[in-house]
Design a protein around this motif. Sequence first.
Motif, PDB file in Angstrom:
ATOM      1  N   SER B 226       0.892  -1.326   0.006  1.00  0.00           N
ATOM      2  CA  SER B 226       0.565   0.555   0.098  1.00  0.00           C
ATOM      3  C   SER B 226       1.102   1.062   0.254  1.00  0.00           C
ATOM      4  O   SER B 226       1.079   2.394  -0.526  1.00  0.00           O
ATOM      5  N   TRP B 227       2.159   1.193   0.647  1.00  0.00           N
ATOM      6  CA  TRP B 227       2.410   2.620   0.598  1.00  0.00           C
ATOM      7  C   TRP B 227       3.315   2.777  -0.981  1.00  0.00           C
ATOM      8  O   TRP B 227       3.685   3.603  -0.961  1.00  0.00           O
ATOM      9  N   TRP B 228       4.073   1.079  -1.604  1.00  0.00           N
ATOM     10  CA  TRP B 228       4.236   1.853  -2.491  1.00  0.00           C
ATOM     11  C   TRP B 228       3.604   2.452  -3.728  1.00  0.00           C
ATOM     12  O   TRP B 228       3.748   3.092  -4.211  1.00  0.00           O
ATOM     13  N   ALA B 229       1.958   2.039  -3.507  1.00  0.00           N
ATOM     14  CA  ALA B 229       1.202   2.307  -4.322  1.00  0.00           C
ATOM     15  C   ALA B 229       0.746   4.159  -3.844  1.00  0.00           C
ATOM     16  O   ALA B 229       0.780   5.017  -4.699  1.00  0.00           O
ATOM     17  N   TYR B 230       1.236   4.339  -2.632  1.00  0.00           N
ATOM     18  CA  TYR B 230       0.830   5.284  -2.176  1.00  0.00           C
ATOM     19  C   TYR B 230       1.751   6.508  -3.344  1.00  0.00           C
ATOM     20  O   TYR B 230       1.756   6.957  -3.521  1.00  0.00           O
ATOM     21  N   TYR B 231       2.839   6.395  -2.669  1.00  0.00           N
ATOM     22  CA  TYR B 231       4.261   7.496  -3.349  1.00  0.00           C
ATOM     23  C   TYR B 231       4.660   7.159  -5.633  1.00  0.00           C
ATOM     24  O   TYR B 231       4.772   7.432  -5.370  1.00  0.00           O
ATOM     25  N   THR B 232       4.178   5.702  -5.347  1.00  0.00           N
ATOM     26  CA  THR B 232       4.368   5.571  -6.672  1.00  0.00           C
ATOM     27  C   THR B 232       3.325   5.660  -8.343  1.00  0.00           C
ATOM     28  O   THR B 232       3.297   5.893  -9.209  1.00  0.00           O
ATOM     29  N   LEU B 233       2.012   5.365  -7.311  1.00  0.00           N
ATOM     30  CA  LEU B 233       1.072   5.699  -9.160  1.00  0.00           C
ATOM     31  C   LEU B 233       1.057   6.902  -8.473  1.00  0.00           C
ATOM     32  O   LEU B 233       0.204   7.006  -9.823  1.00  0.00           O
ATOM     33  N   GLY B 234       1.179   7.862  -8.141  1.00  0.00           N
ATOM     34  CA  GLY B 234       1.435   9.498  -8.485  1.00  0.00           C
ATOM     35  C   GLY B 234       0.197   9.779  -8.338  1.00  0.00           C
ATOM     36  O   GLY B 234       0.081  11.678  -8.259  1.00  0.00           O
ATOM     37  N   TRP B 235      -0.707   9.384  -7.397  1.00  0.00           N
ATOM     38  CA  TRP B 235      -2.373  10.364  -6.894  1.00  0.00           C
ATOM     39  C   TRP B 235      -2.082   9.632  -5.352  1.00  0.00           C
ATOM     40  O   TRP B 235      -3.532  10.855  -4.878  1.00  0.00           O
ATOM     41  N   GLY B 236      -1.074   9.410  -5.167  1.00  0.00           N
ATOM     42  CA  GLY B 236      -1.082   9.429  -3.499  1.00  0.00           C
ATOM     43  C   GLY B 236      -2.590   9.433  -2.492  1.00  0.00           C
ATOM     44  O   GLY B 236      -2.624   8.824  -1.809  1.00  0.00           O
ATOM     45  N   GLY B 237      -3.470   7.999  -3.582  1.00  0.00           N
ATOM     46  CA  GLY B 237      -4.255   6.563  -3.183  1.00  0.00           C
ATOM     47  C   GLY B 237      -3.400   5.739  -2.461  1.00  0.00           C
ATOM     48  O   GLY B 237      -1.738   5.168  -2.882  1.00  0.00           O
ATOM     49  N   PHE B 238      -3.777   5.241  -1.290  1.00  0.00           N
ATOM     50  CA  PHE B 238      -3.184   4.177  -0.357  1.00  0.00           C
ATOM     51  C   PHE B 238      -4.201   2.340  -0.704  1.00  0.00           C
ATOM     52  O   PHE B 238      -3.487   1.557  -0.501  1.00  0.00           O
ATOM     53  N   TRP B 239      -4.792   2.517  -0.722  1.00  0.00           N
ATOM     54  CA  TRP B 239      -5.738   1.865  -1.011  1.00  0.00           C
ATOM     55  C   TRP B 239      -6.721   2.188  -2.213  1.00  0.00           C
ATOM     56  O   TRP B 239      -7.777   2.403  -1.850  1.00  0.00           O
ATOM     57  N   PHE B 240      -7.197   0.728  -3.448  1.00  0.00           N
ATOM     58  CA  PHE B 240      -7.660   1.032  -4.251  1.00  0.00           C
ATOM     59  C   PHE B 240      -8.571   0.023  -4.710  1.00  0.00           C
ATOM     60  O   PHE B 240      -9.751  -0.138  -5.501  1.00  0.00           O
ATOM     61  N   TRP B 241      -9.333  -0.943  -2.990  1.00  0.00           N
ATOM     62  CA  TRP B 241      -9.815  -2.351  -3.426  1.00  0.00           C
ATOM     63  C   TRP B 241     -10.036  -2.975  -4.676  1.00  0.00           C
ATOM     64  O   TRP B 241     -10.565  -2.827  -5.426  1.00  0.00           O
ATOM     65  N   ASP B 242      -8.437  -3.118  -5.163  1.00  0.00           N
ATOM     66  CA  ASP B 242      -7.922  -3.967  -6.346  1.00  0.00           C
ATOM     67  C   ASP B 242      -8.085  -4.886  -6.508  1.00  0.00           C
ATOM     68  O   ASP B 242      -7.481  -5.562  -5.130  1.00  0.00           O
ATOM     69  N   PRO B 243      -8.025  -5.805  -7.062  1.00  0.00           N
ATOM     70  CA  PRO B 243      -8.653  -7.100  -5.997  1.00  0.00           C
ATOM     71  C   PRO B 243      -7.181  -7.500  -6.029  1.00  0.00           C
ATOM     72  O   PRO B 243      -7.276  -8.647  -5.283  1.00  0.00           O
ATOM     73  N   VAL B 244      -5.816  -7.093  -6.502  1.00  0.00           N
ATOM     74  CA  VAL B 244      -5.050  -7.820  -6.694  1.00  0.00           C
ATOM     75  C   VAL B 244      -4.181  -7.408  -4.622  1.00  0.00           C
ATOM     76  O   VAL B 244      -4.315  -8.719  -4.166  1.00  0.00           O
ATOM     77  N   GLU B 245      -5.140  -6.296  -4.403  1.00  0.00           N
ATOM     78  CA  GLU B 245      -4.970  -5.985  -3.189  1.00  0.00           C
ATOM     79  C   GLU B 245      -5.946  -6.890  -2.252  1.00  0.00           C
ATOM     80  O   GLU B 245      -5.531  -7.013  -1.164  1.00  0.00           O
ATOM     81  N   ASN B 246      -7.080  -7.039  -3.200  1.00  0.00           N
ATOM     82  CA  ASN B 246      -8.183  -7.709  -1.834  1.00  0.00           C
ATOM     83  C   ASN B 246      -7.725  -9.229  -1.435  1.00  0.00           C
ATOM     84  O   ASN B 246      -7.279  -9.539  -0.842  1.00  0.00           O
ATOM     85  N   ALA B 247      -7.391  -9.706  -2.852  1.00  0.00           N
ATOM     86  CA  ALA B 247      -6.190 -10.906  -2.453  1.00  0.00           C
ATOM     87  C   ALA B 247      -5.434 -11.380  -1.621  1.00  0.00           C
ATOM     88  O   ALA B 247      -5.745 -12.530  -0.862  1.00  0.00           O
ATOM     89  N   SER B 248      -4.468  -9.933  -1.530  1.00  0.00           N
ATOM     90  CA  SER B 248      -3.829  -9.855   0.279  1.00  0.00           C
ATOM     91  C   SER B 248      -4.486  -9.730   0.931  1.00  0.00           C
ATOM     92  O   SER B 248      -4.962 -10.241   2.471  1.00  0.00           O
ATOM     93  N   LEU B 249      -5.653  -8.738   1.237  1.00  0.00           N
ATOM     94  CA  LEU B 249      -6.669  -8.176   2.661  1.00  0.00           C
ATOM     95  C   LEU B 249      -7.649 -10.088   2.814  1.00  0.00           C
ATOM     96  O   LEU B 249      -7.573  -9.643   4.032  1.00  0.00           O
ATOM     97  N   MET B 250      -7.790 -10.090   1.701  1.00  0.00           N
ATOM     98  CA  MET B 250      -9.268 -11.741   2.591  1.00  0.00           C
ATOM     99  C   MET B 250      -7.888 -12.372   3.065  1.00  0.00           C
ATOM    100  O   MET B 250      -8.431 -12.781   4.317  1.00  0.00           O
ATOM    101  N   PRO B 251      -7.043 -13.097   2.752  1.00  0.00           N
ATOM    102  CA  PRO B 251      -6.281 -13.672   4.097  1.00  0.00           C
ATOM    103  C   PRO B 251      -6.040 -13.490   5.000  1.00  0.00           C
ATOM    104  O   PRO B 251      -6.328 -13.485   6.501  1.00  0.00           O
TER     105      PRO B 251
END
Lengths: 332, 660
Positions: B226-251
């Motif tokens: 999430s930190w990586w997404a924050y500083y790399t994706l360029g608009w400072g979001g930290f959680w996108f409910w992207d399926p790949v993120e969700n895949a790690s959130l569920m476990p």
Amino acid sequence: MALYRDQLAEVERDLERGVIEPAEAESARVEVSRRLLAAADAQEKSAGAGRQVLSRKAVAGAIVVAVPVLSLVIYLGLGSPGLPDQPFAARMAAPVSQLPIDALVLRVEEHLKADPKDLRGWEVLGPAYIRQQRYQDAANAWDQAIALGGETALRLAARGEAEVFAANGVVVPTAREDFTKAVALDPHEPRAQYYLGIAEIEDGKKGAAIARWKALIASAPQDAPWRPSIEGELARLENPNAPGPDASQIGAAADMSPEARQKMIEGMVGGLAARLDKAPNDIDGWLRLIRAYGVLGKKPEAEAALAKARKTFAGDAAATARLDDAENSLPK
Amino acid sequence: MIVELGHFALTLAFAVALVQMVVPMIGAHRRDAGLMAIARPAALMQFVLIAMAFGALLFAYLTSDFSVKVVAENSHTTKPLIYKISGVWGNHEGSMVLWVFILSLYGALVALFGRNLPDGLRARVLAVQASIGVAFLGFILFTSNPFVRLDPAPFEGQGLNPLLQDPALAFHPPFLYAGYVGLSMAFSFAIAALIEGRVDASWARWVRPWTLGAWTALTVGIAMGSWWAYYTLGWGGFWFWDPVENASLMPWLVATALLHSAIVAEKRGALKSWTILLAIFAFSLSLVGTFLVRSGVLNSVHAFATDPSRGVVILCILVFFIGGALILYGWRAPVLKAEGLFAPLSREGALMLNNLLLAAAAAAVFIGTLYPLFLDAIGGPKITVGPPFFNMTFAPLMVPLLCLVPLGPLLKWKRSDLVAATERLMGAGVAVIVVMLIVLAVKTHGPWLAALGMGLAAWLVAGAFFELAWRLGLFSVPLAESFRRARRLPRASWGMAMAHGGLGIVVAGIVGMTAWRQELVTALKIGESAELAGYTLTLEQVGMRQGPNYEALVGVIDVKRGGRDLGLMLPEKRRFPVEKQEKTEAAIRTNGFSDLYIVIGDDNGQGAWTLRAYENSLAPWIWAGAIIMAAGGVVSLTDRRYRVGAPARARSRLAAQPAE
């Protein structure tokens, strides 16, 4: 069992410390003891039930044989046992004469990173990049060479050529500028003259191109390596009915790699197609284009061009007959 | 030779895993100690062999041996050393090797430190663990072999996806995998217990540290992502409910539930069957996570594999393990005896409620993530489930859970008294009111919901603090006594307080970021300034910088606040010539309470440069909180005490029944 004994000791310790009250400790003790008894029961029941039918030696022997055999079979099926490691550093340490061009390019690049002011390095890199089809990189290398060593006809022509290749064979304005400057410095610079001629053909000034190339051939030494190819092109330009730019003629083309040559041909064909789109009323042009596509093995393009030409010359019986001939002579 | 040795080691590991899967299981069934004893050396050997294979692959990357196909496709000589290392798992084949490497590491740890496990249980656990190993080693060898060679070898590699060339993302997968694969231990223990038909305290005691370790690693992994997404994706979001993120959130959600239910199973012998089910689900979701990320079903930076045949194999592995485990559960679970009755209002009851809410939240994420894929698979319309869905489902489940977090640890086992517990939280209640009043006073224009959110955060942090204070008798006994108690307080209690407090800090960060972030999009010429949230940003200069394997457009921005010069910030836009890709590198300046976040864009053609700047209130707290939570996990892990809950018996029954 050991766990429950530890848990009992834990209860005592907690009580001592005052973490739990005596009443709580008492009930915890009772509960753990109850679990301890149950565990002891279960252990008794299971004890003595073990049996041993399989011989341990047989099992051990089977494993010792099966594991290596199975893994070896899989490995031999998937692996490349004869192939040694090829670490980058070791490959680069090989004598220069044995290195392929890709490796040489890397070496020169490495050298230029340390010493970017080495003119010779950039001049070596330029043609090597062309061989690797890295046209834009080649143009950049010549940029550097020109910045370091100044403008010469050869460097300008080489940069222009790289730009032409990078633009899929179209003589782009920057390239044209380079060629013009090059011939100003040395009117006998063959590449510059050749591409200026191409540019003139692209502009529809066939006559000017013919005159330019004729002058070039006249002034060239008899054994110039590029001579046959330019003579061939000239002949075709003067007589459009001559066979199109077929592979054997182009095969004699100057000191170009096959890929570069292919690219050049495709660029020329592209230029022709673009011109015919603007000025379609040129039956010879169409025939040449169709033949060229045929030779290049681009059947769909050839057929598309054929269809367009038929549409253009719908009322012209003679032209239609020639188009029919062209269609029949297309490679199947 | 080393590469080929690595390949051979991997095939040898496959054969050893087969033995480890079959022989100890038969041994456990026949109660043949000799056959069971094979499990331990086999697990150790498997680890050594896979470590050799992994080492060989690492060696190939470090020496840029482009005769190895994955190296040629994912590395480059100019790549910095750290990314040559991370390149090993920066692609499908290598990441699978990392996966089994960690799996075998866990197996070896059981073999080494599992002496106090009953022989039968240990043999079965290692056999189940080996069956997972067999599946994945087979998958690697036959569909995604990292040791495929190229002959002749190219002289230069094709480079690594620039998005992956980043310190946080370089070490994000190992943590995530340590978490995913750590849950395989809980799974193996659950399956072994089902086969055995027995779940006792030693079982629960063994499952807990593995789950805790996995949970800690997963927390770090998710935070890094999430930190990586924050500083790399360029608009400072930290959680996108992207399926790949969700895949790690569920476990993670299910592991959190498992962590709590395993406490009940260990201390009180209750909720055993449910704990086993959670262990199965936690690992199943890890596998689903692997499947989602690896199969190419999801189009993202993570989808390395676009080969459909691999997807089919992964699907088969998935069906076998999840389906098999659930069938086994359905068949064997009734055998498990429930013990330890408890009243609804008790620690057990609270933990059960926690479990239900977490499981429901995981289900909500699961539906939101997989429903669109499912619909697409059966030929339905293409839909996207975005943040609104998750905000509508996930948040309402989380809020009551968060409200209850401080209450749980204050309840007694078996039967508790709500009044007594709430009395102990008076201090936390006061803290909540104070924080809410401060927020309302300072942010007069802000959304009123933010005050509630900050109140919730304060409730969590203060709740954790007052729980500790109560245990230490901080306000009731002399300080020296409190200090003595603090030294004796089990590490697990410290760990729990840290995890719960850290959660509060995360909540504060999320609320601050959501409610109060300020944004500025502008185009500046050299020398021009813009204002954002009290900062004055002046574009001093724009230039080019040569990196090791990229060239970067660098904006030099001078930051002032209230006339005070805070120094320069240097946002970059990097171009990677080998990979022909671009990547923005935001400049972030933090003061601990908020981040100033600047991204430089393109030249707008009129001599000005596009700049986007954000003031992200409390953003650093999100990751600080996550790190505190993970640290709590580590602290807890160091507590090796055997645990037993001291039940508080109902007064009326005290005289009547000494024991139930």
